[in-house]
Design a protein around this motif. Structure first.
Motif, short mmCIF file in Angstrom:
data_model
loop_
_atom_site.label_atom_id
_atom_site.label_comp_id
_atom_site.label_asym_id
_atom_site.label_seq_id
_atom_site.Cartn_x
_atom_site.Cartn_y
_atom_site.Cartn_z
N GLY A 148 37.88 32.30 43.52
CA GLY A 148 38.44 32.30 44.85
C GLY A 148 38.87 33.66 45.37
N ALA A 149 38.91 34.68 44.52
CA ALA A 149 39.33 36.01 44.95
C ALA A 149 38.35 36.57 45.98
CB ALA A 149 39.44 36.95 43.77
N LYS A 150 38.87 37.25 46.99
CA LYS A 150 38.07 37.84 48.05
C LYS A 150 38.54 39.26 48.30
CE LYS A 150 36.74 37.09 52.89
NZ LYS A 150 36.93 36.21 54.08
N THR A 151 37.61 40.19 48.40
CA THR A 151 37.98 41.58 48.62
C THR A 151 38.33 41.82 50.08
OG1 THR A 151 35.77 42.39 49.22
CG2 THR A 151 36.29 42.26 46.87
N PRO A 152 39.13 42.85 50.37
CA PRO A 152 39.22 43.32 51.74
C PRO A 152 37.86 43.87 52.20
CG PRO A 152 40.93 44.28 50.34
CD PRO A 152 39.94 43.63 49.44
N VAL A 153 37.69 44.03 53.51
CA VAL A 153 36.51 44.72 54.02
C VAL A 153 36.64 46.19 53.60
CG1 VAL A 153 35.12 45.28 56.02
CG2 VAL A 153 36.43 43.14 55.97
N ILE A 183 32.80 32.86 44.10
CA ILE A 183 32.54 31.44 44.37
C ILE A 183 32.17 30.71 43.08
CG2 ILE A 183 31.94 31.80 46.79
CD1 ILE A 183 28.98 31.66 45.98
N HIS A 184 32.54 31.30 41.97
CA HIS A 184 32.28 30.71 40.65
C HIS A 184 33.54 29.98 40.20
CE1 HIS A 184 30.44 30.27 36.78
NE2 HIS A 184 31.31 31.03 36.15
N SER A 185 33.37 29.05 39.25
CA SER A 185 34.53 28.31 38.72
C SER A 185 35.34 29.12 37.74
CB SER A 185 34.04 27.01 38.06
OG SER A 185 33.14 27.31 37.00
N GLY A 186 34.80 30.25 37.29
CA GLY A 186 35.50 31.10 36.34
C GLY A 186 35.52 32.54 36.80
N GLU A 187 35.76 33.42 35.86
CA GLU A 187 35.87 34.84 36.16
C GLU A 187 34.51 35.42 36.54
OE1 GLU A 187 38.26 38.31 33.89
OE2 GLU A 187 36.45 37.66 32.83
N ASN A 188 34.51 36.28 37.54
CA ASN A 188 33.35 37.10 37.86
C ASN A 188 33.50 38.46 37.20
OD1 ASN A 188 31.79 35.45 39.46
ND2 ASN A 188 32.47 36.29 41.40
N VAL A 189 32.42 38.97 36.63
CA VAL A 189 32.43 40.31 36.04
C VAL A 189 31.14 41.02 36.43
CG1 VAL A 189 32.47 41.69 33.92
CG2 VAL A 189 33.83 39.59 34.06
N PHE A 190 31.27 42.22 36.99
CA PHE A 190 30.06 43.03 37.17
C PHE A 190 30.27 44.43 36.63
CE2 PHE A 190 32.16 43.40 41.38
CZ PHE A 190 32.19 44.78 41.57
N ILE A 191 29.15 45.04 36.23
CA ILE A 191 29.13 46.40 35.71
C ILE A 191 28.63 47.30 36.83
CG2 ILE A 191 28.27 47.91 33.88
CD1 ILE A 191 30.05 45.53 32.96
N PRO A 217 45.37 42.02 49.45
CA PRO A 217 45.27 42.16 47.99
C PRO A 217 43.83 42.35 47.54
CG PRO A 217 45.67 39.87 48.60
CD PRO A 217 45.82 40.67 49.87
N ARG A 218 43.65 43.22 46.55
CA ARG A 218 42.30 43.46 46.02
C ARG A 218 41.98 42.51 44.87
NH1 ARG A 218 42.32 49.91 45.49
NH2 ARG A 218 40.37 49.50 44.39
N SER A 219 42.97 42.05 44.13
CA SER A 219 42.80 40.99 43.12
C SER A 219 41.65 41.27 42.16
CB SER A 219 42.57 39.63 43.82
OG SER A 219 43.61 39.34 44.70
N ALA A 220 41.54 42.52 41.73
CA ALA A 220 40.48 42.88 40.79
C ALA A 220 41.07 43.63 39.60
CB ALA A 220 39.42 43.73 41.47
N ARG A 221 40.41 43.50 38.46
CA ARG A 221 40.80 44.22 37.25
C ARG A 221 39.66 45.16 36.85
NH1 ARG A 221 42.01 39.05 37.01
NH2 ARG A 221 40.13 38.49 35.86
N TYR A 222 40.02 46.37 36.47
CA TYR A 222 39.03 47.41 36.23
C TYR A 222 39.15 47.95 34.80
CZ TYR A 222 39.11 47.45 41.34
OH TYR A 222 39.09 47.08 42.66
N ARG A 223 37.98 48.27 34.24
CA ARG A 223 37.94 49.02 32.99
C ARG A 223 36.91 50.13 33.16
NH1 ARG A 223 35.12 47.27 27.24
NH2 ARG A 223 35.38 49.29 26.23
N ILE A 224 37.35 51.37 33.06
CA ILE A 224 36.43 52.50 33.16
C ILE A 224 35.86 52.79 31.77
CG2 ILE A 224 36.20 54.96 33.68
CD1 ILE A 224 38.28 54.63 35.84
N PHE A 225 34.53 52.75 31.67
CA PHE A 225 33.87 53.07 30.40
C PHE A 225 33.77 54.58 30.20
CE2 PHE A 225 31.97 48.89 31.45
CZ PHE A 225 32.36 48.18 30.33
N GLY A 226 33.59 55.30 31.30
CA GLY A 226 33.45 56.74 31.17
C GLY A 226 33.08 57.39 32.50
N GLU A 227 33.22 58.70 32.51
CA GLU A 227 32.82 59.53 33.65
C GLU A 227 32.03 60.71 33.11
OE1 GLU A 227 36.57 58.83 36.70
OE2 GLU A 227 36.67 60.47 35.23
#
Length: 213
Positions: A112-117, A163-171, A198-208
């Motif tokens: 149900g989380a939705k990003t700001p524009v 719009i999924h019933s669980g967590e969405n994750v993208f790389i 609210p941005r309602s997102a969790r982030y993990r940075i793998f590297g830069e």
């Protein structure tokens, strides 16, 4: 300012095949989707467990199951010539001066989380690891399923809804101004009102990684 002629691409790395050997130099990001990825370089051996990733420079061989992301000059041959399974390759236009930074991270949202524009400080290629997203990118709205890859220019306004019933994750792998090094956000809300949402997102940075076209 002359924009560098670049493209962003993503490939599948399939298990059960001979090692994928990449002889041409460059900067790439490998992500292990299931099981481990073994990465062999002339001076280093790296093992990535599932759901982990790292940048790779120079020639290498990789074995296992996962995804490979690449930012390269447009005239450079795609890695499909070396046996990689191409998923998406897209030219990118960069409207900021160097020096440049490649950042790879993981973004997760709840049902149900939705990003700001919003937009971003640079272009990036994304790939959905789990879930389902209803995404509006510029004038296009599309349902994105697990495994799907897509490009965001950074300039187009974007809205994504889980719009999924669980967590969405993208790389995500983005080309950004080097001034954002250290995990400084690339996020640009479309208006002061959107910035308050609210941005309602969790982030993990793998590297830069510094990137030179």
């Amino acid at each position: 300012m002359t924009s560098p002629a670049l493209r962003l691409s993503t490939y599948d790395i399939a298990s059960g095949q001979a090692p994928l050997a990449i002889a041409v130099g460059g900067t790439r990001f490998a992500f292990a989707t299931a099981g481990a990825l073994q990465i062999a370089r002339p001076d280093q051996q790296t093992r990535l467990e599932a759901n982990d990733g790292c940048f790779i420079e120079g020639p290498f061989e990789v074995t296992g199951t996962g995804w490979l992301f690449e930012c390269a000059a447009r005239e450079q041959p795609l890695l499909s010539a070396a046996g990689a399974d191409i998923v998406l390759s897209h030219r990118i236009d960069v409207d900021f001066a160097g020096p440049y930074l490649l950042r790879a991270d993981r973004v997760a949202t709840d049902p149900g989380a939705k990003t700001p524009v919003h937009g971003h400080r640079g272009p990036g290629i994304r790939r959905l690891l789990t879930g389902r997203i209803l995404a509006t990118i510029g004038d296009t709205t599309e349902r994105l399923e697990t495994g799907r890859a897509w490009l965001e220019t950074g300039r187009d306004w974007v809205v994504g809804r889980n719009i999924h019933s669980g967590e969405n994750v993208f790389i995500r792998v983005m080309l950004l101004p080097a001034e954002l090094q250290g995990g400084i956000t690339s996020f640009m809300p479309a208006s002061p009102e959107e910035a308050k949402r609210p941005r309602s997102a969790r982030y993990r940075i793998f590297g830069e990684q510094a990137f030179s076209p």
